[in-house]
Design an enzyme around this catalytic site. Sequence first.
Site: not given
Lengths: 471, 476
Positions: A59, A134, A158
């Site tokens: 990420k 996310s 997330s």
Amino acid sequence: MKSIILDAQKKEKNALLEECKKNILENQAQCNSCVTIIEDATTKKETSSLLSNIPYVLKDNFSTKGIETTASSNTLKNYIPPYDATVYDRLNQTGAILLAKTVMDEFGMGGTGTTGHTGTVKNPWNLECIAGGSSAGSAAAVASGAVPFAIGSDTGDSVRKPAAYCGIVGYKPTYGLISRYGLIPFASSLDHVGILTKYVQDAAIVANEIKGIDSHDMTSWDSSQIELPSQLEKDISGKKLFYIKEIVDIENYQNPTEELRIILNQFQEVLKSLQELGAVVESKSISKDLLETLPSVYTCISSAEATSNLSNLTGIIYGPRGEGKTIEEIIVNHRTNGFSPLIKRRLIIGSYVLQKENQEKYFENAQRVRNQIVTIMHSFFKEYDACILPCAASIAPKIANANDEMKQDFAVLENHMVIGNFGGFPSITIPSSIVSNMPIGINLTAEQKEDEKLLNIACKLEEKLNFKGGL
Amino acid sequence: MNLIPTIGIEMHCEMKSNSKVFSTSANTYSKHSNNHVSALDIALPGTLPVVNLECVKKAILMSSILNCEIPEMLYFDRKNYYYPDLPKGYQITQSHAPIGINGKIEIPYKESTLKIAIHDIHLEEDTAKIEHLMEESLINYNRAGVPLLELVTEPVFHSKEEVLAFLEYIRKIYQYTDISDADVKRGQVRCDVNISVALENEPLGTKVEIKGVNSFSNILLVIDAEIARQKELIENGKKEEIKQETRRFDESLGTTVRMRSKIDAIDYKYFVEPNIPKIKLDKTMIEQIKNSIIELPLSRMNRYKELGLSKEDIMILTKERNISDYFDECLKLGRDAKKISNWITGIILSYIKKEDVSILDISLTPKELNLLLTSLEEGTISNKQAKEIASIVLNEHKSVSECLEKENNQISDDKLLDEIVQNIIAENPTQVEAYHNGRTNLFNFFVGAVMKETKGQANPVLTKEIIAKYLNKEEE
């Protein structure tokens, strides 16, 4: 037990890398999962680790020396860090190969994957749907089969929510099991490093390689006695699980959709599967009033911490320098132009609840409710091995309908996974079945530091459910 | 109108430590800019603070010295505000649970002492340093993250002299305990001053804070200027014009000027630092630290006073801990206080000053001085000889015993030397006459003759004394 990583280990390393490179480019074209693709990634010297030469994606909120790290925000556009996050450093030591930095909701503040500065991430199951957020790009990349594993971060849900929307495993270990050093923060007391894979065993393997105490993170702890993959296959008969009645009772929802009915019915099927495995499943109660505060308590605490955490973004030392004659103008312009409206909204909420005259009423009260819920969970975990619940009230929404405004009607079912962050509890999502051609997931949560037990139950349930929605 | 000023002090002092308070970069003075900077010091995204235990221990030490209550749990808070010298956008400090609260300390003041009530003392980090040039401003992050102790007094002072006595004494404690060099010239000590003025026996007046006073001399000027300003307003019936506000000292104007009013006061939005878990402070560790507290300057001063030393000597002997320790070491060896004091304040301190060395590093250690003074007391050497030996030991780094031995091998027998000198004078009448006629440099001729006669073994000091005795006697 299935494992993509162990299968990949059987392949020739150059072939594997080329295959994954091709996959990630295809996935990027389809889903827009990546901020940065490391096209010149090469194979490495073999190590003794199971992750040796296994390609993965990270990420974009993990600091990677020499590689742009943006947290999907314009405020960090072109920011190239001079240091490595501990997670990235440990993965480098295993010999795993970083293939891409993935798109996320800006600074992790969002659950849709539509707010990153490089655009919306699409769900590989249906490109009209969101991947969830996310950790959107990480979830989409793993779900499409591009890479064996991805690293994400989880502040509310997330990792676990996008995993559910994309039909994969999302594992958020106990707070502090994996170092947060180098993870660009959203809300420090809630932020966790998480892992996205197709199978529980892979999540256990990856987490086991990157966990451990870190002198750079005072909240990390010594887990040398814990071997995450060691108990995956243990019999779970006699294990006691509970679900929270108020969350799964259809009577508690006004105007339930057909989809919600199906999801809650499927949940009952999962409970039956557990019972067939010899586990005991019981219902526990937490007052509806208390559960309904979850979203606002989360908003309050996470926004407050975020306001402070993001105060370093001034464009003075790094990030694009704002225009202006005075230092104030430079900072104001950097932040005004850099943050999306959604972030500004959160920062304003955070600032508001921290103000002297509001702090007691909002921030302090939110902390009290957080403690209250965590205390209740601790008391349940004295008697039970894990908590089991559905992950969401719906399948992945359509991109056109996706926004981060609260769906008031189903708020409790949509937001309960935040309990895992409130208490730092290990929590994992595994895919359970298909509804309207889209995957749905099951969430399991255990007491702090009971990660081995949690993975054991998840692994056995995964085997039993035998989810066959692989793309 | 009998207007009484009341003053409270916030004293910030940079601590001495190997590394900064939350990062691993060095805490050291540097001629260069930005060469002691880590990722955390410039708040690179994703960095985390790690508490420096050395700083915590020193903070507990100071808290104990100030007789403060120490909290059970150690934790920190964020003080949030934007300023270019604050890279993270917040300062990690202690607002909810300072390392010490409700303390008190006795300080020397004039002929007596004062008891000063301490509100709290807390551990925090320093900001970066901004240098304003004509066209631009530059930021040096070397100072960002340097450990600071902020000591906050209750409003207990009523004159600038009291404030100065307090600051100087606290500074001395910092230096004695090695918590800080407390070097004012290097900006290691900075103060905020809170001042109010009210009629005698009336409640305290409106508090005005003057921020960022960087030298003791400026503190005195600030206090004078602010008291004068507030008194004038009260005396002219404009008491309400004294606002609760923050001001700063304008050196060129010689007065304080407004920075911001209470309405514009910054809301620092304090909340607990989530990246540092609450740490239970170990009671045994605190006990160990308390037991390690050295004798404080005030106690030493009182002790020296009882030994009959003069005020001036006490001031000199307690100025630095090492000097006081040296003195105490000599006392322990059984020497007379007044005599040691004279030796230290005289020959030893002038040597130290001249050579710019520490008393810890001189060759004339307390043991060596003791040996020398013993010989002196026993009469084996004269006062003058003792001073010569001291000088040789200090400058040539020889040992006292080595020098004494040399003295012993010399002919120091009064009678024998007397005889030799008499003979030489008798044998050289011409030179004696010339000497008496004003050629005084011939004195050395006689010394040389004695040396020649004794093959250099004659004690030069004694020899000179005896020669002088005879030559001057002849003169009478």
